[in-house]
Design a protein around this motif. Structure first.
Motif, PDB file in Angstrom:
ATOM      1  N   ALA A 132      50.062 -35.358 -12.463  1.00  0.00           N
ATOM      2  CA  ALA A 132      49.164 -36.220 -12.303  1.00  0.00           C
ATOM      3  C   ALA A 132      47.568 -35.693 -12.395  1.00  0.00           C
ATOM      4  O   ALA A 132      46.673 -36.428 -12.440  1.00  0.00           O
ATOM      5  CB  ALA A 132      49.383 -36.678 -10.625  1.00  0.00           C
ATOM      6  N   VAL A 133      47.531 -34.459 -11.652  1.00  0.00           N
ATOM      7  CA  VAL A 133      46.220 -33.916 -11.765  1.00  0.00           C
ATOM      8  C   VAL A 133      45.585 -33.649 -13.075  1.00  0.00           C
ATOM      9  O   VAL A 133      44.488 -33.933 -13.332  1.00  0.00           O
ATOM     10  CB  VAL A 133      46.151 -32.483 -10.741  1.00  0.00           C
ATOM     11  N   SER A 134      46.418 -32.949 -13.887  1.00  0.00           N
ATOM     12  CA  SER A 134      46.096 -32.888 -15.282  1.00  0.00           C
ATOM     13  C   SER A 134      45.614 -33.941 -16.148  1.00  0.00           C
ATOM     14  O   SER A 134      44.589 -33.994 -16.676  1.00  0.00           O
ATOM     15  CB  SER A 134      46.937 -32.051 -16.026  1.00  0.00           C
ATOM     16  N   VAL A 135      46.356 -35.219 -15.866  1.00  0.00           N
ATOM     17  CA  VAL A 135      46.001 -36.366 -16.553  1.00  0.00           C
ATOM     18  C   VAL A 135      44.622 -36.992 -15.895  1.00  0.00           C
ATOM     19  O   VAL A 135      43.708 -37.384 -16.752  1.00  0.00           O
ATOM     20  CB  VAL A 135      47.184 -37.477 -16.469  1.00  0.00           C
ATOM     21  N   THR A 136      44.716 -37.056 -14.722  1.00  0.00           N
ATOM     22  CA  THR A 136      43.462 -37.643 -13.904  1.00  0.00           C
ATOM     23  C   THR A 136      42.295 -36.798 -14.218  1.00  0.00           C
ATOM     24  O   THR A 136      41.279 -37.615 -14.630  1.00  0.00           O
ATOM     25  CB  THR A 136      43.627 -37.576 -12.368  1.00  0.00           C
ATOM     26  N   THR A 137      42.188 -35.634 -14.078  1.00  0.00           N
ATOM     27  CA  THR A 137      41.005 -34.815 -14.106  1.00  0.00           C
ATOM     28  C   THR A 137      40.712 -34.835 -15.719  1.00  0.00           C
ATOM     29  O   THR A 137      39.602 -34.622 -16.334  1.00  0.00           O
ATOM     30  CB  THR A 137      41.095 -33.424 -13.686  1.00  0.00           C
ATOM     31  N   GLY A 138      41.619 -34.689 -16.622  1.00  0.00           N
ATOM     32  CA  GLY A 138      41.614 -34.782 -17.988  1.00  0.00           C
ATOM     33  C   GLY A 138      40.703 -35.970 -18.562  1.00  0.00           C
ATOM     34  O   GLY A 138      39.645 -36.078 -19.429  1.00  0.00           O
ATOM     35  N   LEU A 139      40.902 -37.123 -17.950  1.00  0.00           N
ATOM     36  CA  LEU A 139      40.327 -38.358 -18.447  1.00  0.00           C
ATOM     37  C   LEU A 139      39.158 -38.346 -17.702  1.00  0.00           C
ATOM     38  O   LEU A 139      37.953 -38.897 -18.195  1.00  0.00           O
ATOM     39  CB  LEU A 139      41.012 -39.562 -17.563  1.00  0.00           C
ATOM     40  N   MET A 140      38.773 -37.702 -16.487  1.00  0.00           N
ATOM     41  CA  MET A 140      37.422 -37.713 -15.870  1.00  0.00           C
ATOM     42  C   MET A 140      36.465 -36.604 -16.866  1.00  0.00           C
ATOM     43  O   MET A 140      35.311 -36.896 -16.929  1.00  0.00           O
ATOM     44  CB  MET A 140      37.478 -36.816 -14.466  1.00  0.00           C
ATOM     45  N   MET A 141      37.051 -35.616 -17.259  1.00  0.00           N
ATOM     46  CA  MET A 141      36.375 -34.521 -18.296  1.00  0.00           C
ATOM     47  C   MET A 141      35.973 -35.384 -19.568  1.00  0.00           C
ATOM     48  O   MET A 141      34.979 -35.399 -19.779  1.00  0.00           O
ATOM     49  CB  MET A 141      37.467 -33.462 -18.727  1.00  0.00           C
ATOM     50  N   ILE A 142      36.909 -36.421 -20.149  1.00  0.00           N
ATOM     51  CA  ILE A 142      36.595 -37.132 -21.306  1.00  0.00           C
ATOM     52  C   ILE A 142      35.204 -38.016 -20.977  1.00  0.00           C
ATOM     53  O   ILE A 142      34.387 -38.089 -21.600  1.00  0.00           O
ATOM     54  CB  ILE A 142      37.862 -37.858 -21.660  1.00  0.00           C
ATOM     55  N   GLY A 143      35.485 -38.569 -19.528  1.00  0.00           N
ATOM     56  CA  GLY A 143      34.553 -39.744 -19.357  1.00  0.00           C
ATOM     57  C   GLY A 143      33.106 -39.047 -19.171  1.00  0.00           C
ATOM     58  O   GLY A 143      32.141 -39.543 -19.452  1.00  0.00           O
ATOM     59  N   LEU A 144      33.028 -37.950 -18.544  1.00  0.00           N
ATOM     60  CA  LEU A 144      31.799 -37.343 -18.297  1.00  0.00           C
ATOM     61  C   LEU A 144      31.369 -36.792 -19.541  1.00  0.00           C
ATOM     62  O   LEU A 144      29.989 -36.714 -19.839  1.00  0.00           O
ATOM     63  CB  LEU A 144      32.031 -36.061 -17.397  1.00  0.00           C
ATOM     64  N   SER A 145      32.153 -36.389 -20.841  1.00  0.00           N
ATOM     65  CA  SER A 145      31.590 -35.805 -21.748  1.00  0.00           C
ATOM     66  C   SER A 145      31.128 -36.986 -22.704  1.00  0.00           C
ATOM     67  O   SER A 145      30.146 -37.092 -23.262  1.00  0.00           O
ATOM     68  CB  SER A 145      32.709 -35.141 -22.566  1.00  0.00           C
ATOM     69  N   LEU A 146      31.675 -38.165 -22.611  1.00  0.00           N
ATOM     70  CA  LEU A 146      31.120 -39.525 -23.397  1.00  0.00           C
ATOM     71  C   LEU A 146      29.709 -40.034 -22.536  1.00  0.00           C
ATOM     72  O   LEU A 146      29.166 -40.448 -23.264  1.00  0.00           O
ATOM     73  CB  LEU A 146      32.474 -40.604 -22.981  1.00  0.00           C
ATOM     74  N   ARG A 147      29.796 -39.593 -21.396  1.00  0.00           N
ATOM     75  CA  ARG A 147      28.308 -39.887 -20.748  1.00  0.00           C
ATOM     76  C   ARG A 147      27.541 -39.047 -21.076  1.00  0.00           C
ATOM     77  O   ARG A 147      26.361 -39.449 -21.424  1.00  0.00           O
ATOM     78  CB  ARG A 147      28.407 -39.796 -19.120  1.00  0.00           C
ATOM     79  N   VAL A 148      27.624 -37.993 -21.486  1.00  0.00           N
ATOM     80  CA  VAL A 148      26.773 -36.922 -22.033  1.00  0.00           C
ATOM     81  C   VAL A 148      26.332 -37.465 -23.410  1.00  0.00           C
ATOM     82  O   VAL A 148      24.886 -37.173 -23.929  1.00  0.00           O
ATOM     83  CB  VAL A 148      27.456 -35.408 -22.286  1.00  0.00           C
ATOM     84  N   LEU A 149      27.452 -37.918 -24.255  1.00  0.00           N
ATOM     85  CA  LEU A 149      26.922 -38.533 -25.470  1.00  0.00           C
ATOM     86  C   LEU A 149      25.987 -39.700 -25.475  1.00  0.00           C
ATOM     87  O   LEU A 149      25.335 -39.923 -26.315  1.00  0.00           O
ATOM     88  CB  LEU A 149      28.447 -38.782 -26.255  1.00  0.00           C
ATOM     89  N   LYS A 150      26.117 -40.575 -24.417  1.00  0.00           N
ATOM     90  CA  LYS A 150      25.622 -41.789 -24.445  1.00  0.00           C
ATOM     91  C   LYS A 150      24.157 -41.375 -23.768  1.00  0.00           C
ATOM     92  O   LYS A 150      23.459 -42.226 -24.427  1.00  0.00           O
ATOM     93  CB  LYS A 150      26.185 -42.649 -23.469  1.00  0.00           C
ATOM     94  N   VAL A 151      24.043 -40.737 -22.888  1.00  0.00           N
ATOM     95  CA  VAL A 151      22.658 -40.570 -22.086  1.00  0.00           C
ATOM     96  C   VAL A 151      21.950 -39.395 -22.697  1.00  0.00           C
ATOM     97  O   VAL A 151      22.525 -38.225 -22.515  1.00  0.00           O
ATOM     98  CB  VAL A 151      22.733 -40.357 -20.648  1.00  0.00           C
ATOM     99  N   THR A 152      20.938 -39.669 -23.609  1.00  0.00           N
ATOM    100  CA  THR A 152      20.377 -38.572 -24.362  1.00  0.00           C
ATOM    101  C   THR A 152      18.855 -38.387 -23.979  1.00  0.00           C
ATOM    102  O   THR A 152      18.320 -37.445 -24.634  1.00  0.00           O
ATOM    103  CB  THR A 152      20.570 -38.906 -25.843  1.00  0.00           C
ATOM    104  N   GLU A 153      18.376 -39.203 -23.085  1.00  0.00           N
ATOM    105  CA  GLU A 153      17.008 -38.867 -23.076  1.00  0.00           C
ATOM    106  C   GLU A 153      16.561 -38.568 -21.502  1.00  0.00           C
ATOM    107  O   GLU A 153      17.125 -38.894 -20.440  1.00  0.00           O
ATOM    108  CB  GLU A 153      16.203 -40.048 -23.293  1.00  0.00           C
TER     109      GLU A 153
END
Length: 318
Positions: free
Chosen positions: A254-275
């Motif tokens: 449960a922890v690995s799936v949940t935090t893994g999705l959070m890790m992906i979500g934060l990385s996608l935010r880094v990809l989207k927010v660039t300025e």
């Protein structure tokens, strides 16, 4: 060649250089936060390994691994003193700040390196000692002296040094290492690039000033953001493997799936927010969460394999 060599020589006026460093400064040379993470991940390799080990051997092994990690950090700070002085994040470290002489740091790091390897070889076995020696060499020489200043892939290749502790931990218990610790190695190896590149996005000016070819300075921020997402996407499913292989339980799943999705979500935010400041904030959030992410994975492994850290230690050590 590092300016650390220049700092070893006596002052030109003939006066012997003096150190104002205190015990806390020498402890800072060991990168204690990194030491702690190394102990946690090495302990993860020990608790998931088949079998057990004598309490004295287990305690001595963990101590030697911690000291070896500290020795690596000390040698890294000795070699990087010249570029540390140019970066705001590291200018206050003991050597560039002038509290510890480079010659003292070098001697301290070498003594701790040799001592930690000898102790691990004596209390555990030759394989774990050889792996610790190779880890110190890899971090201090291959990464610090070669890769860091020559290639933007420095973090990717050099990340292997930080991923070895679980394998050393399993070798302490079994005299060998297998698929279990290799999976833990892979988790740390894949975690390292998004963790450090998130910080590099924010500190790219520091790295440019110091002449360190971090990925944002060589390939550009956009390419770095894409690489962060790619590694995060690769990391998340690999981090679930301990549960699928049976040495992580339902809570770990449960922890690995949940935090893994959070890790992906934060990385996608880094990809989207660039300025602007928002981009720095997004990168900092990913950097900070990545530390918690890795700690949680190994903390849950420890808990599930020993009903909490205080139980995990006796299970591993005896």
């Amino acid at each position: 060649m590092s300016a650390a060599f220049d700092q070893i020589a006596p002052h030109s006026d003939g006066a012997a250089p003096t150190s104002t460093g205190e015990a806390g400064d020498f402890f800072a040379l060991l990168k204690p936060r990194v030491m702690f993470l190394v102990v946690v991940t090495a302990l993860g390799g020990m608790v998931t390994a088949p079998g057990s080990v004598n309490p004295i051997i287990g305690f001595g092994a963990l101590l030697a691994i911690a000291v070896g990690a500290g020795a690596s950090g000390c040698l890294n700070m000795w070699w990087d003193a010249d570029i540390d002085a140019l970066m705001t994040r590291t200018a206050g470290r003991p050597i560039p700040a002038g509290r510890i002489l480079a010659s003292e740091a070098l001697a301290f790091g070498l003594v701790l390196s040799v001592g930690s390897v000898l102790v691990l070889g004596l209390v555990a076995n030759l394989l774990s000692a050889a792996m610790l020696a190779f880890t110190i060499f890899f971090y201090a020489v291959i990464y610090s002296m070669w890769l860091k200043r020559t290639t933007p892939q420095n973090i990717v290749i050099g990340g292997a040094a930080g991923a070895f502790p679980p394998m050393i931990g399993e070798a302490v218990v079994t005299g060998d290492f297998g698929l279990t610790s290799i999976v833990l190695f892979a988790i740390i190896f894949l975690w390292t690039p998004p963790h450090f590149w998130a910080l590099a996005l924010v500190k790219s000016g520091d790295y440019a000033r110091a002449g360190v070819p971090m990925l944002p300075n060589v390939a550009g921020p956009a390419a770095t953001r894409r690489q962060i997402v790619a590694y995060s996407l690769a990391l998340a499913p690999v981090a679930v493997l301990p549960a699928l292989m049976g040495f992580g339980g339902a809570i770990y799943l449960a922890v690995s799936v949940t935090t893994g999705l959070m890790m992906i979500g934060l990385s996608l935010r880094v990809l989207k927010v660039t300025e602007g400041e928002a981009a720095h904030k997004a990168a900092y959030q990913l950097f900070g969460f990545s530390i918690l992410y890795l700690f949680l994975l190994f903390a849950v492994l420890l808990a599930e394999n020993g009903l909490g850290l205080m139980w995990a230690l006796p299970k591993v050590l005896g």
